[in-house]
Design an enzyme around this catalytic site. Structure first.
Site, PDB file in Angstrom:
ATOM      1  N   LYS A 116      -4.987 -17.461  14.146  1.00 23.83           N
ATOM      2  CA  LYS A 116      -4.692 -16.032  14.293  1.00 23.83           C
ATOM      3  C   LYS A 116      -5.265 -15.427  15.562  1.00 23.83           C
ATOM      4  O   LYS A 116      -4.700 -14.479  16.095  1.00 23.83           O
ATOM      5  CB  LYS A 116      -5.180 -15.281  13.070  1.00 23.83           C
ATOM      6  CG  LYS A 116      -4.361 -15.654  11.836  1.00 23.83           C
ATOM      7  CD  LYS A 116      -4.499 -14.656  10.740  1.00 23.83           C
ATOM      8  CE  LYS A 116      -3.623 -15.093   9.588  1.00 23.83           C
ATOM      9  NZ  LYS A 116      -3.224 -14.009   8.723  1.00 23.83           N
ATOM     10  N   GLU A 200      -9.697  -6.091  13.127  1.00 25.16           N
ATOM     11  CA  GLU A 200      -8.553  -5.289  13.550  1.00 25.16           C
ATOM     12  C   GLU A 200      -8.731  -3.865  13.064  1.00 25.16           C
ATOM     13  O   GLU A 200      -9.291  -3.653  11.993  1.00 25.16           O
ATOM     14  CB  GLU A 200      -7.271  -5.829  12.884  1.00 25.16           C
ATOM     15  CG  GLU A 200      -6.601  -6.941  13.625  1.00 25.16           C
ATOM     16  CD  GLU A 200      -5.310  -7.386  12.930  1.00 25.16           C
ATOM     17  OE1 GLU A 200      -4.921  -6.799  11.905  1.00 25.16           O
ATOM     18  OE2 GLU A 200      -4.708  -8.326  13.437  1.00 25.16           O
ATOM     19  N   HIS A 235      -1.917  -8.099  -1.024  1.00 28.35           N
ATOM     20  CA  HIS A 235      -1.342  -8.666   0.200  1.00 28.35           C
ATOM     21  C   HIS A 235      -0.334  -9.776  -0.079  1.00 28.35           C
ATOM     22  O   HIS A 235      -0.006 -10.554   0.811  1.00 28.35           O
ATOM     23  CB  HIS A 235      -2.432  -9.176   1.150  1.00 28.35           C
ATOM     24  CG  HIS A 235      -3.480  -8.144   1.441  1.00 28.35           C
ATOM     25  ND1 HIS A 235      -3.180  -6.959   2.042  1.00 28.35           N
ATOM     26  CD2 HIS A 235      -4.815  -8.124   1.203  1.00 28.35           C
ATOM     27  CE1 HIS A 235      -4.283  -6.240   2.161  1.00 28.35           C
ATOM     28  NE2 HIS A 235      -5.283  -6.921   1.651  1.00 28.35           N
ATOM     29  N   GLU A 275       5.951 -11.443  11.930  1.00 28.47           N
ATOM     30  CA  GLU A 275       5.570 -10.344  11.035  1.00 28.47           C
ATOM     31  C   GLU A 275       4.917  -9.205  11.817  1.00 28.47           C
ATOM     32  O   GLU A 275       4.066  -9.448  12.671  1.00 28.47           O
ATOM     33  CB  GLU A 275       4.587 -10.852   9.969  1.00 28.47           C
ATOM     34  CG  GLU A 275       5.189 -11.910   9.074  1.00 28.47           C
ATOM     35  CD  GLU A 275       4.326 -12.235   7.852  1.00 28.47           C
ATOM     36  OE1 GLU A 275       4.890 -12.687   6.847  1.00 28.47           O
ATOM     37  OE2 GLU A 275       3.094 -12.038   7.892  1.00 28.47           O
ATOM     38  N   GLU A 288       1.457 -11.799  12.603  1.00 29.10           N
ATOM     39  CA  GLU A 288       1.400 -13.261  12.731  1.00 29.10           C
ATOM     40  C   GLU A 288       2.822 -13.801  12.772  1.00 29.10           C
ATOM     41  O   GLU A 288       3.778 -13.090  12.474  1.00 29.10           O
ATOM     42  CB  GLU A 288       0.645 -13.882  11.552  1.00 29.10           C
ATOM     43  CG  GLU A 288       1.327 -13.700  10.215  1.00 29.10           C
ATOM     44  CD  GLU A 288       0.668 -14.520   9.114  1.00 29.10           C
ATOM     45  OE1 GLU A 288      -0.037 -15.489   9.423  1.00 29.10           O
ATOM     46  OE2 GLU A 288       0.892 -14.190   7.938  1.00 29.10           O
ATOM     47  N   ASN A 290       5.043 -16.912  11.155  1.00 32.63           N
ATOM     48  CA  ASN A 290       5.095 -18.032  10.215  1.00 32.63           C
ATOM     49  C   ASN A 290       6.109 -19.037  10.728  1.00 32.63           C
ATOM     50  O   ASN A 290       7.282 -18.723  10.917  1.00 32.63           O
ATOM     51  CB  ASN A 290       5.466 -17.554   8.814  1.00 32.63           C
ATOM     52  CG  ASN A 290       4.326 -16.770   8.194  1.00 32.63           C
ATOM     53  OD1 ASN A 290       3.159 -17.135   8.359  1.00 32.63           O
ATOM     54  ND2 ASN A 290       4.636 -15.697   7.514  1.00 32.63           N
ATOM     55  N   ARG A 292       7.945 -21.481   9.735  1.00 26.46           N
ATOM     56  CA  ARG A 292       8.648 -22.206   8.666  1.00 26.46           C
ATOM     57  C   ARG A 292       9.681 -21.269   8.055  1.00 26.46           C
ATOM     58  O   ARG A 292       9.765 -20.097   8.438  1.00 26.46           O
ATOM     59  CB  ARG A 292       7.655 -22.607   7.585  1.00 26.46           C
ATOM     60  CG  ARG A 292       6.861 -21.400   7.110  1.00 26.46           C
ATOM     61  CD  ARG A 292       5.997 -21.665   5.922  1.00 26.46           C
ATOM     62  NE  ARG A 292       5.018 -20.614   5.741  1.00 26.46           N
ATOM     63  CZ  ARG A 292       5.232 -19.458   5.150  1.00 26.46           C
ATOM     64  NH1 ARG A 292       6.437 -19.161   4.658  1.00 26.46           N
ATOM     65  NH2 ARG A 292       4.288 -18.555   5.038  1.00 26.46           N
TER      66      ARG A 292
HETATM   67  P1  ADP Z   1      -2.053 -13.349   5.545  1.00 32.87           P
HETATM   68  O1  ADP Z   1      -1.746 -14.344   6.615  1.00 32.87           O
HETATM   69  O2  ADP Z   1      -3.314 -13.662   4.809  1.00 32.87           O
HETATM   70  O3  ADP Z   1      -0.898 -13.065   4.651  1.00 32.87           O
HETATM   71  P2  ADP Z   1      -1.531 -11.024   7.254  1.00 32.87           P
HETATM   72  O4  ADP Z   1      -2.267 -10.813   8.507  1.00 32.87           O
HETATM   73  O5  ADP Z   1      -0.132 -11.514   7.350  1.00 32.87           O
HETATM   74  O6  ADP Z   1      -2.410 -11.980   6.312  1.00 32.87           O
HETATM   75  O7  ADP Z   1      -1.552  -9.678   6.431  1.00 32.87           O
HETATM   76  C1  ADP Z   1      -1.094  -9.589   5.119  1.00 32.87           C
HETATM   77  C2  ADP Z   1      -0.920  -8.135   4.708  1.00 32.87           C
HETATM   78  O8  ADP Z   1      -2.153  -7.414   4.851  1.00 32.87           O
HETATM   79  C3  ADP Z   1       0.063  -7.355   5.541  1.00 32.87           C
HETATM   80  O9  ADP Z   1       1.364  -7.488   5.071  1.00 32.87           O
HETATM   81  C4  ADP Z   1      -0.456  -5.935   5.397  1.00 32.87           C
HETATM   82  O10 ADP Z   1      -0.032  -5.402   4.159  1.00 32.87           O
HETATM   83  C5  ADP Z   1      -1.943  -6.097   5.331  1.00 32.87           C
HETATM   84  N1  ADP Z   1      -2.583  -5.943   6.653  1.00 32.87           N
HETATM   85  C6  ADP Z   1      -2.850  -6.929   7.532  1.00 32.87           C
HETATM   86  N2  ADP Z   1      -3.430  -6.440   8.643  1.00 32.87           N
HETATM   87  C7  ADP Z   1      -3.544  -5.118   8.499  1.00 32.87           C
HETATM   88  C8  ADP Z   1      -4.056  -4.036   9.300  1.00 32.87           C
HETATM   89  N3  ADP Z   1      -4.598  -4.245  10.504  1.00 32.87           N
HETATM   90  N4  ADP Z   1      -3.990  -2.779   8.798  1.00 32.87           N
HETATM   91  C9  ADP Z   1      -3.471  -2.552   7.580  1.00 32.87           C
HETATM   92  N5  ADP Z   1      -2.979  -3.515   6.776  1.00 32.87           N
HETATM   93  C10 ADP Z   1      -2.996  -4.790   7.207  1.00 32.87           C
END
Ligand code: ADP
Length: 487
Positions: A116, A200, A235, A275, A288, A290, A292
């Site tokens: 990441k 973040e 999440h 995403e 991120e 993905n 796949r």
């Molecule tokens: P993972 O890889 O564990 O699924 P992600 O980074 O894709 O983690 O985030 C998953 C979810 O978490 C997102 O869809 C969103 O709902 C929430 N999220 C992630 N980062 C943030 C952020 N900076 N602020 C608010 N919500 C976030």
């Protein structure tokens, strides 16, 4: 041309890949663990190979055993599905060495996007907006706290190796920083064997918008529009749809173009998902990528009329994207919504529920697609994800798609483990959902009205018992149940 393909996965995604292979005349090889020997994916494949004990590390994650299965069956290509080995670059590398086609991107893309921090750095350099934050090497808690102060609260501590929402902590106040940091690191260490974190800015009441992208081996990249996956619990996505509701056309276009730019910057090959998190102010940021096929890819297939597994196969064979689209522009047609049916108990903190599926029946309707890897008699075990099926509906409008999906979920019969079907139905009937006013905290903030599955099952058992005891006189009972009621 691929003539035999091995699916290094199980359940609904293995079944789904086999379906496309049958259509294309490609022979299929299934792999299975002790827990899956009678599973539909094994029955549907042309050949099947046992790969180990039920625990994933012994079977579906066991690279030597899977390589052995490939050699034994002389499969020429591998579809990894999602989860398991799909994002493990060691697996892609091992296949490359053996001259086996991997239906995914290059190991280099997987490695870059699997990290990441590095992906954030790479995306920022490519001009893709990322959430303001800290992604430096210095993991000293004092330094991280200083960076947190600079970024400003609320913020998010995330595991570099993260996935599935693990190792991710929301922090509202400076006082909470250290305890949240410790718990994020502990969780990350336990889940990924790596406690490295980054920070973040927390984007308040955001939406999760992602874009399906595709790259070919000739340097072309295109998108197949966006999906909205804001209905999440811890999440984890629960309901997904395409197009994203109430998204201004200009913004949709911009997000899709940025996703293409992100994929182009790493010379991406195959199916991928970029995403984004979209703030209330209309600003969006890269979360991120993905590398796949995603669980929710069917909504994209429904609105574009394309078969993404077929695209994966053709791209791996070296076809150009322009050949796949046959020179036609891919457009969004209507609206599609997916709901994930899980063996879990919404009444009991969504605790996974295991056991034999004594009886399972899905409605067979127009504009409804059911992707499942189980049947009556299958078991939901502790070893794997307790997803029973994905139900996807299509409509000319969002309202039509949502109504169809709710009615189909209500007509689904599952006896055995407790499921979330009535909870899903509750979400789809919710006024705010119907208006498309979704964000990632929707399920936390809204009360979802639903009848617990347990009560429904108990009632149904009573009806069934009454019907049996009444024998010939029983028809009246079924009329009393009424349409759309207790199936
Ligand atoms: P993972 O890889 O564990 O699924 P992600 O980074 O894709 O983690 O985030 C998953 C979810 O978490 C997102 O869809 C969103 O709902 C929430 N999220 C992630 N980062 C943030 C952020 N900076 N602020 C608010 N919500 C976030």
């Amino acid at each position: 041309m691929i003539s035999k393909l091995l699916i290094a996965n199980r359940g609904e995604i293995a079944v789904r890949v086999i379906r496309t292979c049958k259509k294309l005349g490609i022979k299929t090889v299934a792999v299975y663990s002790d827990a899956d020997q009678d599973s539909p994916h094994v029955k549907l494949a042309d050949e099947s190979v046992y790969v180990g004990e039920p625990s994933p590390s012994s079977s579906y994650l066991n690279i030597p055993n899977i390589l052995e299965a490939i050699r034994k069956t002389k499969a020429e290509a591998v579809h990894p599905g999602y989860g398991f080995l799909s994002e493990k670059q060691e697996f892609a590398k091992a296949l490359e060495k053996e001259g086996i086609l991997f239906l995914g991107p290059t190991p280099e893309s997987m490695e870059l996007m699997g990290d990441k921090i590095n992906s954030r750095i790479k995306m920022e350099a490519a001009g893709v907006p990322v959430v303001p934050g800290y992604n430096g090497q210095n993991q000293d808690p004092k330094n991280l706290e200083k960076e947190a102060q600079r970024i400003g609260y609320p913020l998010m501590i995330k595991a570099t190796a993260g996935g599935g929402g693990k190792g991710m902590k929301r922090v509202y106040k400076p006082e909470e920083f250290h305890s949240s940091l410790e718990s994020a690191q502990r969780e990350a260490q336990k889940a990924f064997g790596d406690g490295t974190v980054f920070i973040e800015k927390y984007i308040e009441t955001p939406r999760h918008i992602e874009v399906q992208v595709f790259g070919d081996k000739h340097g072309n990249v295109m998108h197949l529009f966006e999906r909205e996956c804001s209905i999440q619990r811890r999440h984890q996505k629960v309901i997904e749809e395409s197009p994203a509701p109430n998204l201004p056309e200009k913004l949709r276009d911009e997000i899709c173009q940025v996703a293409v730019k992100a994929a182009q910057s790493i010379h991406y090959i195959g199916a991928g998902t970029v995403e984004f998190i979209l703030g209330k102010d209309g600003k969006f940021y890269f979360l991120e990528m993905n590398t796949r096929l995603q669980v929710e890819h069917p909504v994209t297939e429904y609105i574009t009329g394309q078969d993404l597994v077929e695209w994966q196969i053709r791209v791996a064979e070296g076809k150009k994207l322009s050949e796949l689209t046959q020179g036609k522009e891919i457009t969004q047609n209507g609206h599609a919504i997916e709901a994930r049916i899980y063996a879990e108990d919404p009444e009991n903190n969504f605790l996974p529920s295991t056991g034999i599926l004594e009886y399972i029946e899905f409605p067979d309707r127009e504009f409804l697609r059911v992707d499942t890897g189980v049947e009556t008699g299958s078991s939901i075990t502790v070893f794997y994800d307790p997803m029973i099926a994905k139900m996807i509906s299509w409509g000319k409008t969002r309202e039509e798609a949502a109504t169809r999906l709710r009615e189909s979920i209500d007509s689904t019969v599952i006896f055995g483990p407790v499921t979330n079907t009535f909870y899903l139905s509750g979400i789809l009937s919710h006024d705010e959902f119907k208006k498309g006013l979704t964000h990632t905290h929707f399920l936390e903030e809204q009360t979802i009205a639903f009848t617990p599955d347990r009560e429904i099952q108990a009632d149904a058992f009573s009806f069934a018992a009454a019907a049996l005891s009444e024998k010939k006189k029983s028809s009246g009972i079924w009329e009393a149940v009424g349409p759309g009621g207790l199936w």
